[in-house]
Design a protein around this motif. Structure first.
Motif, mmCIF file in Angstrom:
data_model
loop_
_atom_site.group_PDB
_atom_site.id
_atom_site.type_symbol
_atom_site.label_atom_id
_atom_site.label_comp_id
_atom_site.label_asym_id
_atom_site.label_seq_id
_atom_site.Cartn_x
_atom_site.Cartn_y
_atom_site.Cartn_z
ATOM 1 N N UNK A 273 10.905 -26.024 -27.508
ATOM 2 C CA UNK A 273 9.618 -25.705 -27.597
ATOM 3 C C UNK A 273 9.709 -24.247 -28.103
ATOM 4 N N UNK A 274 9.602 -23.810 -26.517
ATOM 5 C CA UNK A 274 9.321 -22.495 -25.528
ATOM 6 C C UNK A 274 11.078 -21.718 -26.021
ATOM 7 N N UNK A 275 11.513 -22.399 -26.150
ATOM 8 C CA UNK A 275 12.814 -21.863 -26.866
ATOM 9 C C UNK A 275 12.925 -20.710 -28.195
ATOM 10 N N UNK A 276 12.379 -22.337 -29.152
ATOM 11 C CA UNK A 276 12.658 -22.200 -30.487
ATOM 12 C C UNK A 276 11.428 -20.574 -30.715
ATOM 13 N N UNK A 277 10.507 -20.678 -30.254
ATOM 14 C CA UNK A 277 8.943 -19.986 -30.403
ATOM 15 C C UNK A 277 9.841 -18.194 -29.757
ATOM 16 N N UNK A 278 10.879 -18.129 -28.641
ATOM 17 C CA UNK A 278 11.522 -16.693 -28.335
ATOM 18 C C UNK A 278 12.207 -16.703 -29.302
ATOM 19 N N UNK A 279 13.167 -17.497 -28.945
ATOM 20 C CA UNK A 279 14.443 -17.960 -29.983
ATOM 21 C C UNK A 279 13.883 -16.730 -32.271
ATOM 22 N N UNK A 280 12.937 -17.325 -31.781
ATOM 23 C CA UNK A 280 12.064 -17.112 -33.452
ATOM 24 C C UNK A 280 11.658 -15.564 -34.260
ATOM 25 N N UNK A 281 11.405 -15.382 -32.435
ATOM 26 C CA UNK A 281 10.806 -13.638 -32.053
ATOM 27 C C UNK A 281 11.999 -12.560 -31.848
ATOM 28 N N UNK A 282 12.780 -13.272 -31.606
ATOM 29 C CA UNK A 282 14.276 -12.356 -31.427
ATOM 30 C C UNK A 282 14.678 -12.095 -33.127
ATOM 31 N N UNK A 283 14.852 -13.510 -33.433
ATOM 32 C CA UNK A 283 15.094 -13.179 -35.032
ATOM 33 C C UNK A 283 14.051 -12.065 -35.545
ATOM 34 N N UNK A 302 15.229 -8.296 -48.339
ATOM 35 C CA UNK A 302 15.667 -9.719 -48.474
ATOM 36 C C UNK A 302 16.222 -9.556 -47.310
ATOM 37 N N UNK A 303 14.944 -11.078 -46.844
ATOM 38 C CA UNK A 303 15.870 -11.283 -44.878
ATOM 39 C C UNK A 303 15.372 -12.526 -45.315
ATOM 40 N N UNK A 304 16.988 -13.141 -44.243
ATOM 41 C CA UNK A 304 17.505 -14.873 -44.042
ATOM 42 C C UNK A 304 17.200 -15.125 -43.415
ATOM 43 N N UNK A 305 17.198 -16.605 -42.557
ATOM 44 C CA UNK A 305 17.661 -16.392 -41.473
ATOM 45 C C UNK A 305 18.839 -18.298 -41.782
ATOM 46 N N UNK A 318 11.755 -18.743 -37.670
ATOM 47 C CA UNK A 318 11.061 -17.526 -38.137
ATOM 48 C C UNK A 318 10.866 -16.932 -39.722
ATOM 49 N N UNK A 319 11.515 -17.965 -40.147
ATOM 50 C CA UNK A 319 11.112 -17.940 -41.094
ATOM 51 C C UNK A 319 9.715 -18.325 -41.571
ATOM 52 N N UNK A 320 9.375 -19.403 -41.211
ATOM 53 C CA UNK A 320 8.163 -19.842 -41.317
ATOM 54 C C UNK A 320 7.418 -18.567 -41.061
ATOM 55 N N UNK A 321 7.123 -18.012 -40.121
ATOM 56 C CA UNK A 321 6.159 -16.879 -40.141
ATOM 57 C C UNK A 321 6.706 -15.524 -40.340
ATOM 58 N N UNK A 322 7.821 -15.560 -40.702
ATOM 59 C CA UNK A 322 7.975 -13.558 -41.675
ATOM 60 C C UNK A 322 7.746 -14.125 -42.492
ATOM 61 N N UNK A 323 6.609 -13.747 -43.683
ATOM 62 C CA UNK A 323 6.469 -12.817 -44.875
ATOM 63 C C UNK A 323 7.289 -12.429 -45.852
ATOM 64 N N UNK A 343 4.696 -27.783 -42.246
ATOM 65 C CA UNK A 343 5.646 -28.023 -43.479
ATOM 66 C C UNK A 343 6.231 -26.858 -43.684
ATOM 67 N N UNK A 344 6.781 -26.110 -44.408
ATOM 68 C CA UNK A 344 7.557 -25.874 -44.241
ATOM 69 C C UNK A 344 8.418 -25.523 -46.473
ATOM 70 N N UNK A 345 7.483 -24.331 -46.778
ATOM 71 C CA UNK A 345 7.632 -24.008 -47.748
ATOM 72 C C UNK A 345 8.645 -22.988 -48.613
ATOM 73 N N UNK A 346 9.324 -22.374 -47.926
ATOM 74 C CA UNK A 346 10.221 -21.676 -48.581
ATOM 75 C C UNK A 346 11.377 -22.749 -48.552
ATOM 76 N N UNK A 347 12.474 -21.621 -49.611
ATOM 77 C CA UNK A 347 14.507 -22.664 -49.611
ATOM 78 C C UNK A 347 14.444 -22.864 -48.565
ATOM 79 N N UNK A 348 14.556 -23.743 -48.189
ATOM 80 C CA UNK A 348 15.644 -24.299 -47.144
ATOM 81 C C UNK A 348 17.176 -24.723 -46.924
#
Length: 499
Positions: A273-283, A302-305, A318-323, A343-348
């Motif tokens: 969980x911590x790794x995902x949080x830090x890496x998402x901030x990295x991204x 136009x950004x994608x992860x 990262x995509x969930x947090x980045x508007x 939940x996740x409301x972006x194209x995946x």
């Protein structure tokens, strides 16, 4: 009777020796991860510092987050002939030199700075990113660290006064130059890195146009150079692809031409969980930095992860947090954290290895942990190193002794999010967990080939499917049109399950 046993043993030895010899010869044959698409591909390597955060995994407290970034991008069609500036420099703003008094502890930590006039502030402070849990915010005291005055040259990126023409005789990019060669494992049983054809050019002039930014994250223990086939393939389809190597989480990273190995905190499998949080901030930081550094060539709107394994989980977060995020692509990785709960409301797009792979192809059961020290590496009993300083003599970097992280099992069923808007999930029959990495392109000798999680599908075919699915999905999403999955007989639709 005794003579029969001797003859049988002799035959077995000869057959075994013959198989080993054949495997060794095959493993040393050249291979290619060269891309195909509408664009030639250029590549740069850089070191980026996010001064809005301190590195939770660094052995010295207060160190800012420093990341190795490899960028694959659409290059001009005459990149092998046309002189000119390889990448735009106008956005590379500096800041003040780091005062000596701010250096943490006794470990020398250098300025992240450089200009055409000499050692001055080179590393632009990127736009602030949302803080990961437990991390200081933008107003927290910043402690300098990371790349030194010559970080650009060390990473192979020319400064404003160092534009060079690639030239018609410009060699293609080395697959894993310098200290990155430490990524190689298993000796002669796996293709030597100098036998890998990349099909890209370092510092080639960028193609005209404004291209989407795709940040690519590796699985736990792996590094950006090991995803060259996917990264370059996406770049050839018209994307600026930023491959990050999470410092202290990858088995090997390289900062200022010095090897940095995984730390126990940064590679612990029970801290996902911590790794995902830090890496998402990295991204998110990398996406902002790329949009700043590449100016009009990178479309910050136009950004994608994308990511593999745990990197796929971080890409979704990262995509969930980045508007600004338009879509996420997960390669054999499950969502974790708030994306599961909320939940996740972006194209995946999720591409998974097949659940019908044999148990022997489960990376958690069969392959040595990528975060464990490789043969010949420094002692695992030594403390984890700090990031090397360009201002000090090159230290011998000892290896940490991180616990072996449990990689996602290729044999486990894919568990995706509850109702996903625009979500698509597919299984590639015969693919293994490493079929999404460059291991799929390497020639791997038996019996290692039977042990690693590579699956039964031809690796080049698996990589071609991965690039085609990801590239067409992202193009349709960015273009606002309905995506039609490419027709491959090895791919089947999977249900989007809920936890």
């Amino acid at each position: 009777m005794r003579i029969g046993r001797i003859v049988a043993a002799s035959v077995a030895v000869l057959v075994g020796a013959g198989l080993l010899t054949y495997g060794k010869v095959q493993a040393q044959r050249p291979v290619s991860v060269a891309p195909s698409g509408g664009f030639a591909v250029g590549r740069i390597a850089d070191v980026w510092t996010d001064r809005s955060r301190t590195d939770q995994f660094a052995p010295i407290g207060g160190t800012p987050r420093v990341l190795s970034a490899w960028v694959w991008y659409p290059a001009a069609p005459d990149a092998a002939e046309a002189p000119g500036e390889p990448v735009p420099e106008s956005a590379r703003a500096g800041d003040e030199p780091v005062p000596e008094s701010a250096r943490a502890g006794d470990e020398p930590v250098s300025e992240s700075a450089r200009t055409a006039d000499g050692p001055a502030a080179r590393d632009a402070r990127g736009p602030e990113v949302a803080d990961a849990p437990g991390e200081p915010g933008p107003d927290a005291a910043q402690v300098p660290g990371g790349p030194g005055p010559d970080a650009d040259q060390a990473a192979g990126v020319p400064g404003p006064d160092a534009a060079r023409a690639p030239g018609a005789d410009s060699p293609e990019s080395a697959y894993a130059p310098g200290e990155w060669a430490a990524l190689h494992r298993y000796g002669w049983a796996v293709t030597a890195f100098d036998r890998v054809h990349t099909g890209t050019r370092d510092d080639a002039p960028m193609a005209d146009g404004s291209f989407p930014v795709v940040v690519l994250l590796p699985d736990l223990g792996y590094a950006a150079p090991q995803y060259a086939a996917v990264a370059a393939g996406l770049a050839a389809r018209g994307n600026v692809v930023v491959g990050l190597t999470p410092t202290y989480s990858s088995r090997v990273s390289v900062i200022n031409e010095q090897r940095v190995v995984a730390s126990a905190a940064g590679s612990a499998g029970d801290r996902e969980e911590q790794l995902v949080s830090v890496w998402a901030a990295d991204a998110r930081f990398a996406a902002q930095r790329a949009a700043l550094q590449f100016g009009n060539h990178a479309n910050g709107g136009r950004i994608a992860y994308a990511g593999h394994g745990l990197g796929g989980s971080a890409a979704i977060e990262a995509c969930r947090v980045d508007g600004r995020c338009a879509a996420a692509v997960s390669l054999d990785g499950d969502p974790r954290g708030l994306a599961v709960r909320d939940g996740f409301g972006r194209p995946l797009l999720q591409l998974s290895s097949s659940s019908d792979s044999s148990a022997a192809t489960s990376p958690s059961a069969a392959s040595p942990s990528p975060a464990s020290p490789s043969p010949g590496s420094p002692s695992a009993a030594s403390p984890s190193p700090a990031l090397p300083s360009a201002a000090s003599p090159s230290p011998a970097l000892p290896s940490a002794a991180p616990p072996s992280p449990a990689l996602p099992s290729a044999a486990s069923p894919s568990v995706v999010l509850r109702p996903v808007a625009g979500g698509r999930s597919y299984v590639i029959s015969g693919a293994g967990h490493l079929s999404f990495t460059d291991y799929a392109a390497y020639r791997v000798a038996a019996p290692l080939r039977w042990v690693l999680p590579l699956g039964s599908l031809d690796g080049r075919r698996a990589l071609a499917i991965t690039v085609d699915y990801a590239a067409t999905f992202l193009a349709a999403t960015f273009g606002g049109v309905t995506w039609v999955a490419p027709p491959y007989p090895e791919v089947r639709r999977a249900d989007m399950l809920s936890r």
